[in-house]
Motif scaffolding. Sequence first.
Motif, PDB file in Angstrom:
ATOM      1  N   LYS A  25     -15.572 -41.937  18.710  1.00 36.37           N
ATOM      2  CA  LYS A  25     -14.127 -42.192  18.790  1.00 36.37           C
ATOM      3  C   LYS A  25     -13.509 -42.280  17.397  1.00 36.37           C
ATOM      4  O   LYS A  25     -12.413 -41.751  17.154  1.00 36.37           O
ATOM      5  CB  LYS A  25     -13.869 -43.490  19.560  1.00 36.37           C
ATOM      6  N   GLU A  26     -14.225 -42.929  16.469  1.00 34.27           N
ATOM      7  CA  GLU A  26     -13.723 -43.045  15.099  1.00 34.27           C
ATOM      8  C   GLU A  26     -13.692 -41.681  14.408  1.00 34.27           C
ATOM      9  O   GLU A  26     -12.789 -41.393  13.620  1.00 34.27           O
ATOM     10  CB  GLU A  26     -14.592 -44.022  14.312  1.00 34.27           C
ATOM     11  N   LYS A  50     -10.681 -39.782  15.777  1.00 37.88           N
ATOM     12  CA  LYS A  50      -9.421 -40.309  15.258  1.00 37.88           C
ATOM     13  C   LYS A  50      -9.203 -39.954  13.788  1.00 37.88           C
ATOM     14  O   LYS A  50      -8.102 -40.116  13.263  1.00 37.88           O
ATOM     15  CB  LYS A  50      -9.391 -41.832  15.418  1.00 37.88           C
TER      16      LYS A  50
END
Length: 334
Positions: A265-266, A269
Amino acid sequence: MSRGSTTVVRSVRLFSTGSVIRPVRTGGSEKAVATSWIRSYSVAGGRSASTMTLGEKEVKEQPDIKETVAGGGAAAGGEKEREVVSYWGVQPSKVTKEDGTEWKWNCFRPWETYQADLSIDLKKHHVPKTFLDKFAYWTVKSLRLPTDIFFQRRYGCRAMMLETVAAVPGMVGGMLLHCKSLRRFEHSGGWIKALLEEAENERMHLMTFMEVAKPKWYERALVFTVQGIFFNAYFLAYLASPKLAHRITGYLEEEAIHSYTEFLKELDKGNIENVKAPAIAIDYWRLPADSTLRDVVMVVRADEAHHRDVNHFASDIHYQGLELKDSPAPIGYH
């Protein structure tokens, strides 16, 4: 070997050592001398000779150390690679890829590589029902809290630390099963190999993330502390209850899946740079040449899911009153 006036010379060829027998006259008598030449598969090529006089068992060894410059693998970055030429004839094998190029990794070989199964169900969870299951579950949950506090959202360092712990259970379990097999004069059903495969796979995760996140001195110190405590605790747990130990590992792997999901997810993003995948990862998982860090995290997460299944399965075997040797081990389950 000499008996009376008869001289018998016996030449033995070991490995790829060439033996040449030549007579030497000393004080009016002849003795057989064996000269062994050791061939090495080095870049520069090296050879040393050892002379042994048969009957006197005198050995004069001439060990030699040569330095060559390698472009990758064990001496990545053009560092000097030490090549040892020895009398004993133990020679490093020269391994090449399918396309004929030189294989540059000493820590694993081409036949140990594989393509990860990304289709595995990542959401599977073992619901704790018995007391031991609940104890294992909440033990792992309690370990997650200090990890979250210490690493925050530094998932590269978190993954590195996670793998120093995750590689311990397979080694401990495999070692204890190995000793048990020796004591009882019985087979292990393949579980020794399966658990050691798991430990080696986790260690390769660490070698990969070492290329991405460089640990600081205090993180290295933390590894010493955590590994020392966890190894001994898991060792005692496995001796006391293998089904508890495997259940703990199963829940640890579930937490690992969660951590790598957050890592992804990081990356998506843009909070973590999606750099090029390390060369060691590309070769180990047979990834495309243009793979990125995200691709690496994907295959590592899939590995953890497989380890989750194996350890929960091992615990279930014990819960059913059986031993691991009673069920064939999932060797090569990736």
